[in-house]
Scaffold this active site. Sequence first.
Site, PDB file in Angstrom:
ATOM      1  N   ASP A 168      40.784  58.394  57.778  1.00  0.00           N
ATOM      2  CA  ASP A 168      39.973  57.244  57.330  1.00  0.00           C
ATOM      3  C   ASP A 168      40.698  55.916  57.614  1.00  0.00           C
ATOM      4  OD1 ASP A 168      37.798  58.690  56.377  1.00  0.00           O
ATOM      5  OD2 ASP A 168      38.602  58.858  54.345  1.00  0.00           O
ATOM      6  N   ASN A 191      40.701  64.319  54.720  1.00  0.00           N
ATOM      7  CA  ASN A 191      39.318  64.306  55.214  1.00  0.00           C
ATOM      8  C   ASN A 191      39.155  65.143  56.479  1.00  0.00           C
ATOM      9  OD1 ASN A 191      40.401  62.710  57.260  1.00  0.00           O
ATOM     10  ND2 ASN A 191      38.634  61.362  57.351  1.00  0.00           N
ATOM     11  N   LYS A 249      37.686  65.695  48.793  1.00  0.00           N
ATOM     12  CA  LYS A 249      38.885  65.298  49.541  1.00  0.00           C
ATOM     13  C   LYS A 249      40.189  65.686  48.835  1.00  0.00           C
ATOM     14  CE  LYS A 249      36.690  61.631  52.215  1.00  0.00           C
ATOM     15  NZ  LYS A 249      36.699  60.231  52.642  1.00  0.00           N
TER      16      LYS A 249
HETATM   17  P1  NDP Z   1      36.219  56.827  44.804  1.00  0.00           P
HETATM   18  O1  NDP Z   1      35.203  57.407  43.901  1.00  0.00           O
HETATM   19  O2  NDP Z   1      37.523  57.541  45.009  1.00  0.00           O
HETATM   20  O3  NDP Z   1      36.617  55.331  44.271  1.00  0.00           O
HETATM   21  C1  NDP Z   1      35.605  54.444  43.885  1.00  0.00           C
HETATM   22  C2  NDP Z   1      36.212  53.065  43.621  1.00  0.00           C
HETATM   23  O4  NDP Z   1      35.137  52.147  43.431  1.00  0.00           O
HETATM   24  C3  NDP Z   1      37.103  52.944  42.398  1.00  0.00           C
HETATM   25  O5  NDP Z   1      38.136  52.040  42.636  1.00  0.00           O
HETATM   26  C4  NDP Z   1      36.133  52.414  41.333  1.00  0.00           C
HETATM   27  O6  NDP Z   1      36.768  51.665  40.318  1.00  0.00           O
HETATM   28  C5  NDP Z   1      35.303  51.486  42.168  1.00  0.00           C
HETATM   29  N1  NDP Z   1      33.962  51.229  41.640  1.00  0.00           N
HETATM   30  C6  NDP Z   1      32.946  52.121  41.495  1.00  0.00           C
HETATM   31  N2  NDP Z   1      31.846  51.504  41.024  1.00  0.00           N
HETATM   32  C7  NDP Z   1      32.166  50.188  40.856  1.00  0.00           C
HETATM   33  C8  NDP Z   1      31.462  49.040  40.400  1.00  0.00           C
HETATM   34  N3  NDP Z   1      30.187  49.129  40.005  1.00  0.00           N
HETATM   35  N4  NDP Z   1      32.101  47.853  40.379  1.00  0.00           N
HETATM   36  C9  NDP Z   1      33.381  47.753  40.775  1.00  0.00           C
HETATM   37  N5  NDP Z   1      34.117  48.810  41.218  1.00  0.00           N
HETATM   38  C10 NDP Z   1      33.521  50.016  41.255  1.00  0.00           C
HETATM   39  O7  NDP Z   1      35.463  56.575  46.192  1.00  0.00           O
HETATM   40  P2  NDP Z   1      36.108  56.503  47.655  1.00  0.00           P
HETATM   41  O8  NDP Z   1      37.345  55.690  47.562  1.00  0.00           O
HETATM   42  O9  NDP Z   1      36.216  57.846  48.247  1.00  0.00           O
HETATM   43  O10 NDP Z   1      34.958  55.741  48.489  1.00  0.00           O
HETATM   44  C11 NDP Z   1      34.726  54.333  48.315  1.00  0.00           C
HETATM   45  C12 NDP Z   1      33.653  53.872  49.315  1.00  0.00           C
HETATM   46  O11 NDP Z   1      34.153  53.968  50.652  1.00  0.00           O
HETATM   47  C13 NDP Z   1      32.371  54.704  49.278  1.00  0.00           C
HETATM   48  O12 NDP Z   1      31.265  53.809  49.376  1.00  0.00           O
HETATM   49  C14 NDP Z   1      32.464  55.558  50.532  1.00  0.00           C
HETATM   50  O13 NDP Z   1      31.179  55.863  51.052  1.00  0.00           O
HETATM   51  C15 NDP Z   1      33.203  54.616  51.484  1.00  0.00           C
HETATM   52  N6  NDP Z   1      33.915  55.327  52.566  1.00  0.00           N
HETATM   53  C16 NDP Z   1      33.575  55.046  53.873  1.00  0.00           C
HETATM   54  C17 NDP Z   1      34.208  55.677  54.923  1.00  0.00           C
HETATM   55  C18 NDP Z   1      33.820  55.346  56.338  1.00  0.00           C
HETATM   56  O14 NDP Z   1      34.213  56.086  57.254  1.00  0.00           O
HETATM   57  N7  NDP Z   1      33.102  54.275  56.586  1.00  0.00           N
HETATM   58  C19 NDP Z   1      35.286  56.665  54.691  1.00  0.00           C
HETATM   59  C20 NDP Z   1      35.596  56.857  53.279  1.00  0.00           C
HETATM   60  C21 NDP Z   1      34.909  56.218  52.265  1.00  0.00           C
HETATM   61  P3  NDP Z   1      37.447  52.372  39.030  1.00  0.00           P
HETATM   62  O15 NDP Z   1      38.811  52.813  39.469  1.00  0.00           O
HETATM   63  O16 NDP Z   1      37.480  51.283  38.033  1.00  0.00           O
HETATM   64  O17 NDP Z   1      36.548  53.511  38.639  1.00  0.00           O
END
Ligand code: NDP
Length: 270
Positions: free
Chosen positions: A102, A87, A66
């Site tokens: 999104d 996206n 993205k």
């Molecule tokens: P990113 O990789 O950009 O961000 C991930 C985030 O999750 C960060 O804030 C990270 O924290 C946090 N994180 C990861 N693992 C953990 C954990 N074990 N405990 C707590 N926090 C955690 O991902 P995206 O933002 O792109 O996507 C996030 C979710 O949204 C995904 O599951 C994706 O599939 C879903 N999604 C769904 C869509 C839909 O249409 N339904 C559209 C877009 C996304 P930190 O900053 O500390 O690393």
Amino acid sequence: MTDRYAIIGHPVAHSKSPEIHAWFAKETGQNMVYERLLAPLDDFSGTVDRFRAGGGRGANVTLPFKLEAFAYASELTLRARQAGAVNTLKFEGGTVVGDNTDGIGLYRDILDNLHIPLKGARILVLGAGGAARGVIGPLLDGDPAQIAIANRTPARAEEIARQFAHAGTVRAIALADLAAFQFDIVINATSASIGNGLPALPPSCVRPGALAYEMMYGKGETPFMQFATREGARSIDGLGMLIEQAAEAFLLWRGLRPTTSSLLHKMRGA
Ligand code: NDP
């Protein structure tokens, strides 16, 4: 020639987007095909170049591209700029429009499908990645009382809160401090559920009867959904958001908004 569209990602085999867009095309009588395109991790732009040269008219972009799609676009919509991620790409001659659907997808799912008002709501967004950043602007359009952002890495939440501070009551709260607050809508925009994890969330911050929205979809009841249901919340996954963001991309490409309710009903049933 039939217009070509694609979902580009790595991996991409699991994507439900081809099924969704095939439904939209049939429903609106559009002559188009929509395929899956697996881009090598080191060649997103080459993959898009070849797709355009082969008649591609637009593409959805998923993980992990993205940000590369953001850089590839020659023009960005306001919501893509706010999200800092793209996206949806639309190819018009030499111009590449980059959009982010999104956030509006989540907004429509909550308001139109779940019939839950955003106006006056106390909203908690968990996570500060691309998905979290993309939904803040559209959620603010619903005129909530406040949006709190809590993230495992607090500095990232603080950065997003600063970016949107001018547009409404948006603030970062440390996960450990959430016990002092209650929310009407809690959105899990972390990717914790992918590994069956759960952000460290105090139970008391989920008001009984709240909406607990898990952005991830297709994994059944995630730990976040189970946790929120135990606290008396209504839990739902992100399938509706997926379908609504696809409908917005379809509108950008074809100038027509497909209906989504019967497709959502069918896919939920499946
Ligand atoms: P990113 O990789 O950009 O961000 C991930 C985030 O999750 C960060 O804030 C990270 O924290 C946090 N994180 C990861 N693992 C953990 C954990 N074990 N405990 C707590 N926090 C955690 O991902 P995206 O933002 O792109 O996507 C996030 C979710 O949204 C995904 O599951 C994706 O599939 C879903 N999604 C769904 C869509 C839909 O249409 N339904 C559209 C877009 C996304 P930190 O900053 O500390 O690393």
